[in-house]
Design an enzyme around this catalytic site. Structure first.
Site, mmCIF file in Angstrom:
data_model
loop_
_atom_site.group_PDB
_atom_site.id
_atom_site.type_symbol
_atom_site.label_atom_id
_atom_site.label_comp_id
_atom_site.label_asym_id
_atom_site.label_seq_id
_atom_site.Cartn_x
_atom_site.Cartn_y
_atom_site.Cartn_z
ATOM 1 N N ARG A 59 0.828 -1.218 0.000
ATOM 2 C CA ARG A 59 0.000 0.000 0.000
ATOM 3 C C ARG A 59 0.854 1.255 0.000
ATOM 4 O O ARG A 59 0.436 2.297 -0.511
ATOM 5 C CB ARG A 59 -0.963 -0.022 1.196
ATOM 6 C CG ARG A 59 -2.151 -0.914 0.963
ATOM 7 C CD ARG A 59 -2.996 -1.026 2.202
ATOM 8 N NE ARG A 59 -2.563 -2.089 3.072
ATOM 9 C CZ ARG A 59 -2.746 -2.120 4.382
ATOM 10 N NH1 ARG A 59 -3.339 -1.122 4.992
ATOM 11 N NH2 ARG A 59 -2.332 -3.150 5.095
ATOM 12 N N GLU A 96 1.296 -5.419 13.351
ATOM 13 C CA GLU A 96 0.120 -5.577 14.231
ATOM 14 C C GLU A 96 -0.440 -6.985 14.161
ATOM 15 O O GLU A 96 -0.883 -7.524 15.160
ATOM 16 C CB GLU A 96 -0.977 -4.554 13.876
ATOM 17 C CG GLU A 96 -2.117 -4.570 14.895
ATOM 18 C CD GLU A 96 -3.282 -3.650 14.536
ATOM 19 O OE1 GLU A 96 -3.285 -3.045 13.448
ATOM 20 O OE2 GLU A 96 -4.203 -3.559 15.377
HETATM 21 O O1 LIG Z 1 2.946 -0.489 12.153
HETATM 22 P P1 LIG Z 1 2.810 -1.940 11.865
HETATM 23 O O2 LIG Z 1 2.133 -2.700 12.961
HETATM 24 O O3 LIG Z 1 4.122 -2.547 11.495
HETATM 25 O O4 LIG Z 1 1.829 -2.091 10.612
HETATM 26 C C1 LIG Z 1 1.844 -1.220 9.511
HETATM 27 C C2 LIG Z 1 2.002 -1.950 8.224
HETATM 28 O O5 LIG Z 1 0.964 -2.938 8.041
HETATM 29 C C3 LIG Z 1 0.457 -2.841 6.722
HETATM 30 O O6 LIG Z 1 1.206 -3.576 5.825
HETATM 31 P P2 LIG Z 1 0.967 -5.089 5.360
HETATM 32 O O7 LIG Z 1 2.170 -5.881 5.776
HETATM 33 O O8 LIG Z 1 -0.380 -5.567 5.806
HETATM 34 O O9 LIG Z 1 1.101 -5.002 3.791
HETATM 35 P P3 LIG Z 1 0.244 -4.503 2.546
HETATM 36 O O10 LIG Z 1 0.552 -3.041 2.362
HETATM 37 O O11 LIG Z 1 0.798 -5.328 1.448
HETATM 38 O O12 LIG Z 1 -1.234 -4.730 2.800
HETATM 39 C C4 LIG Z 1 0.591 -1.373 6.413
HETATM 40 O O13 LIG Z 1 0.555 -1.136 5.028
HETATM 41 C C5 LIG Z 1 1.911 -1.018 7.047
HETATM 42 O O14 LIG Z 1 2.997 -1.251 6.169
HETATM 43 N N1 LIG Z 2 -5.356 -1.871 11.681
HETATM 44 C C1 LIG Z 2 -4.742 -1.748 10.491
HETATM 45 N N2 LIG Z 2 -5.420 -1.296 9.414
HETATM 46 C C2 LIG Z 2 -4.796 -1.173 8.215
HETATM 47 N N3 LIG Z 2 -3.520 -1.456 8.015
HETATM 48 C C3 LIG Z 2 -2.821 -1.901 9.065
HETATM 49 N N4 LIG Z 2 -1.527 -2.262 9.180
HETATM 50 C C4 LIG Z 2 -1.325 -2.644 10.451
HETATM 51 N N5 LIG Z 2 -2.430 -2.545 11.186
HETATM 52 C C5 LIG Z 2 -3.382 -2.060 10.337
#
Ligand SMILES: O=P(O)(O)OC[C@H]1O[C@H](OP(=O)(O)OP(=O)(O)O)[C@H](O)[C@@H]1O
Ligand SMILES: Nc1ncnc2[nH]cnc12
Length: 172
Positions: A59, A96
């Site tokens: 994202r 998370e």
């Molecule tokens: O602060 P944190 O707890 O580390 O979480 C934040 C991250 O989680 C999500 O990524 P995800 O790994 O779900 O990847 P995506 O963008 O491919 O959906 C979001 O895009 C952040 O990169």
């Molecule tokens: N609660 C949440 N919603 C969307 N993206 C996330 N990445 C980590 N935690 C998330």
């Protein structure tokens, strides 16, 4: 204040029970809102010389690539494991709702490159901190990091530390 709050959707129990997922897809499909967000991201680094936007798969890529174009900067991808073709530096981290690994090309930055790190969401901070460490490990000069959404109740900002400022457009 978030003028586009209605375009961020809460999805309970995704991707795991107990997680409330902030779904940005309604915002992405709204042309005016997307343009506003890219403008607001640019505003967080106004006055800075920025050579490169580094963004986190996947994202983060959406906002990072658009911002790079808006600023006239280059783009460096920080990717999930096994995706980058040349020599990489990587780090394992927790987020998370799980664990993962991020990688960057070892030669991603020209010497002295001034880098802004972009992602969509700051939750527990594990992802952004891992990306910060990678940028430093391969010689980027981190100017700032900006996220669109900060889930302040998860306190990820506490882990960010000193040095480059951490900006967030909207906090929950
Ligand atoms: O602060 P944190 O707890 O580390 O979480 C934040 C991250 O989680 C999500 O990524 P995800 O790994 O779900 O990847 P995506 O963008 O491919 O959906 C979001 O895009 C952040 O990169
Ligand atoms: N609660 C949440 N919603 C969307 N993206 C996330 N990445 C980590 N935690 C998330």
């Amino acid at each position: 204040m978030n003028p586009h709050a209605a375009l961020i959707r809460d999805i309970p129990d995704f991707p795991k029970p107990g997680v409330v997922f902030k779904d940005i897809t309604p915002l992405l499909r709204d042309a005016a809102a997307l343009r506003d967000v890219i403008g607001a991201l640019a505003g967080t680094v106004r006055g800075e010389r920025v050579d490169v936007i580094a963004a986190i798969e996947s994202r983060g890529f959406i906002f990072g690539a658009a911002l790079a174009t808006a600023l006239g900067a280059g783009f460096v991808p920080i990717r999930k494991p096994g995706k980058l073709p040349a020599r990489t530096v990587g780090v394992d981290y927790a987020l998370e709702y799980g664990t993962d690994r991020l990688e960057i090309h070892a030669d991603a930055f020209a010497p002295g490159a001034r880098v802004v790190l972009i992602d969509d969401v700051l939750a527990t901070g594990g992802t952004l901190l891992a990306a910060k460490d990678l940028i430093k490990a391969v010689g980027g000069e981190l100017v700032a990091a900006t996220v669109v959404i900060e889930l302040a109740f998860l306190d990820g900002r506490r882990r960010w530390g000193d040095g480059a400022p951490l900006h967030a457009l909207w906090r929950y």
